[in-house]
Design a protein around this motif. Structure first.
Motif, mmCIF file in Angstrom:
data_model
loop_
_atom_site.group_PDB
_atom_site.id
_atom_site.type_symbol
_atom_site.label_atom_id
_atom_site.label_comp_id
_atom_site.label_asym_id
_atom_site.label_seq_id
_atom_site.Cartn_x
_atom_site.Cartn_y
_atom_site.Cartn_z
ATOM 1 N N ALA A 174 0.836 -1.205 0.000
ATOM 2 C CA ALA A 174 0.000 0.000 0.000
ATOM 3 C C ALA A 174 0.873 1.258 0.000
ATOM 4 C CB ALA A 174 -0.941 -0.006 1.199
ATOM 5 N N ALA A 175 1.942 1.242 0.783
ATOM 6 C CA ALA A 175 2.845 2.400 0.828
ATOM 7 C C ALA A 175 3.541 2.584 -0.511
ATOM 8 C CB ALA A 175 3.863 2.236 1.946
ATOM 9 N N LEU A 176 3.965 1.479 -1.139
ATOM 10 C CA LEU A 176 4.617 1.577 -2.449
ATOM 11 C C LEU A 176 3.635 2.048 -3.521
ATOM 12 C CD1 LEU A 176 6.940 -1.558 -2.371
ATOM 13 C CD2 LEU A 176 7.589 0.854 -2.147
ATOM 14 N N ALA A 177 2.383 1.636 -3.425
ATOM 15 C CA ALA A 177 1.370 2.120 -4.376
ATOM 16 C C ALA A 177 1.191 3.631 -4.213
ATOM 17 C CB ALA A 177 0.049 1.387 -4.164
ATOM 18 N N ALA A 178 1.157 4.112 -2.966
ATOM 19 C CA ALA A 178 1.037 5.551 -2.722
ATOM 20 C C ALA A 178 2.269 6.295 -3.217
ATOM 21 C CB ALA A 178 0.825 5.820 -1.230
ATOM 22 N N LEU A 179 3.410 5.630 -3.176
ATOM 23 C CA LEU A 179 4.654 6.216 -3.671
ATOM 24 C C LEU A 179 4.665 6.279 -5.197
ATOM 25 C CD1 LEU A 179 7.493 7.288 -3.000
ATOM 26 C CD2 LEU A 179 8.247 4.922 -2.798
ATOM 27 N N GLY A 180 3.866 5.414 -5.838
ATOM 28 C CA GLY A 180 3.775 5.438 -7.291
ATOM 29 C C GLY A 180 4.284 4.194 -7.984
ATOM 30 N N LEU A 181 4.505 3.093 -7.242
ATOM 31 C CA LEU A 181 4.945 1.851 -7.885
ATOM 32 C C LEU A 181 3.972 1.498 -8.997
ATOM 33 C CD1 LEU A 181 6.805 -0.691 -7.941
ATOM 34 C CD2 LEU A 181 5.167 -1.754 -6.370
ATOM 35 N N GLU A 182 4.525 1.256 -10.192
ATOM 36 C CA GLU A 182 3.670 0.935 -11.332
ATOM 37 C C GLU A 182 4.407 0.032 -12.306
ATOM 38 O OE1 GLU A 182 2.769 4.486 -13.542
ATOM 39 O OE2 GLU A 182 4.862 5.000 -13.800
ATOM 40 N N GLU A 183 3.614 -0.716 -13.059
ATOM 41 C CA GLU A 183 4.191 -1.506 -14.138
ATOM 42 C C GLU A 183 4.489 -0.541 -15.275
ATOM 43 O OE1 GLU A 183 3.544 -5.839 -16.177
ATOM 44 O OE2 GLU A 183 1.850 -4.874 -15.183
ATOM 45 N N TRP A 184 5.669 -0.678 -15.862
ATOM 46 C CA TRP A 184 6.098 0.303 -16.861
ATOM 47 C C TRP A 184 7.055 -0.370 -17.833
ATOM 48 C CZ3 TRP A 184 10.822 3.119 -17.691
ATOM 49 C CH2 TRP A 184 10.680 4.264 -18.478
ATOM 50 N N ARG A 185 6.664 -0.419 -19.091
ATOM 51 C CA ARG A 185 7.501 -0.973 -20.159
ATOM 52 C C ARG A 185 8.034 -2.362 -19.840
ATOM 53 N NH1 ARG A 185 11.012 4.233 -22.283
ATOM 54 N NH2 ARG A 185 9.214 5.512 -22.777
ATOM 55 N N GLY A 186 7.156 -3.222 -19.367
ATOM 56 C CA GLY A 186 7.522 -4.609 -19.106
ATOM 57 C C GLY A 186 8.273 -4.826 -17.809
ATOM 58 N N TRP A 210 8.783 -2.974 -13.501
ATOM 59 C CA TRP A 210 8.137 -2.196 -12.452
ATOM 60 C C TRP A 210 9.049 -1.059 -12.060
ATOM 61 C CZ3 TRP A 210 3.284 -3.091 -10.379
ATOM 62 C CH2 TRP A 210 2.637 -4.238 -10.874
ATOM 63 N N ARG A 211 8.469 0.071 -11.724
ATOM 64 C CA ARG A 211 9.300 1.196 -11.314
ATOM 65 C C ARG A 211 8.677 1.923 -10.147
ATOM 66 N NH1 ARG A 211 8.827 6.642 -14.705
ATOM 67 N NH2 ARG A 211 6.584 6.853 -14.671
ATOM 68 N N ILE A 212 9.571 2.532 -9.352
ATOM 69 C CA ILE A 212 9.172 3.421 -8.274
ATOM 70 C C ILE A 212 9.725 4.794 -8.622
ATOM 71 C CG2 ILE A 212 9.374 3.996 -5.828
ATOM 72 C CD1 ILE A 212 9.949 1.051 -5.263
ATOM 73 N N PRO A 213 8.867 5.754 -8.930
ATOM 74 C CA PRO A 213 9.369 7.116 -9.173
ATOM 75 C C PRO A 213 9.878 7.710 -7.865
ATOM 76 C CG PRO A 213 6.963 7.049 -9.312
ATOM 77 C CD PRO A 213 7.426 5.654 -9.048
ATOM 78 N N TRP A 214 10.971 8.428 -7.945
ATOM 79 C CA TRP A 214 11.588 8.965 -6.733
ATOM 80 C C TRP A 214 11.785 10.452 -6.869
ATOM 81 C CZ3 TRP A 214 11.493 6.407 -2.438
ATOM 82 C CH2 TRP A 214 12.261 6.815 -1.345
#
Length: 181
Positions: free
Chosen positions: A163-175, A177-181
């Motif tokens: 849940a915390a990573l989802a709020a941080l912006g964890l998303e599937e991206w170009r095959g 996963w990424r966390i924008p920082w």
């Protein structure tokens, strides 16, 4: 090693031996206080710090030390989570609540960082905010990375971290996963 030789060799410096143990990109690694670097003046052509200033009691002194060990006309780069960013909120809320050490970072806007550089004697100071991302093969890899990097307590539930990573912006991206920082 002579100072001139160190200009061509990446040197890692951290207050934490744990962080340095995984810093394999650096040919030389040393544990030291950021406000008292163990190098002579003008030892390097460039200096940088990543995720340091939000921990520093006196960020201007850290930058002054970076300038001291950098040759005149050299470059200084500072990277950290920005004030009021999702990353800053994640660190000071979730990481603070789920580690034994806690986390109470002081985060700055770009113009404040530029002010620190100017006050310490930096010239031609430029500040910009750039979003970078950590990339992972899977969301579970992102979770494992965060557990290790931040030293989350073992009783931290996966669902809470997700849940915390989802709020941080964890998303599937170009095959991946990424966390924008």
């Amino acid at each position: 090693t002579r100072a001139a030789d160190r200009r061509t060799v990446p040197v890692g410096c951290d207050a934490s031996p744990v962080f340095l143990s995984d810093a394999r990109a650096y040919a030389l690694r040393t544990v030291a206080d950021y406000e008292r670097l163990p190098f002579p003046g003008q030892a390097f052509d460039a200096a940088g710090c990543l995720a340091v200033l939000h921990h520093a009691e006196a960020p201007g002194r850290v930058i002054a030390e970076m300038l001291r060990v950098t040759v005149p006309g050299g470059r200084i780069a500072v990277g950290d989570a920005a004030a009021d960013s999702r990353a800053a909120r994640f660190l000071n809320a979730f990481v603070d609540a789920h580690t034994d050490e806690g986390h109470a970072g002081r985060f700055y806007r770009g113009e404040t960082l530029a002010g620190f550089l100017g006050e310490a004697g930096g010239r031609r100071v430029r500040a910009e905010t750039v979003e970078i991302s950590w990339r992972f093969a899977s969301s579970s890899d992102a979770r494992a990375f965060c557990r290790e990097l931040f030293g989350l307590r073992p009783d931290t539930r996966d669902a809470d971290l997700d849940a915390a990573l989802a709020a941080l912006g964890l998303e599937e991206w170009r095959g991946a996963w990424r966390i924008p920082w």
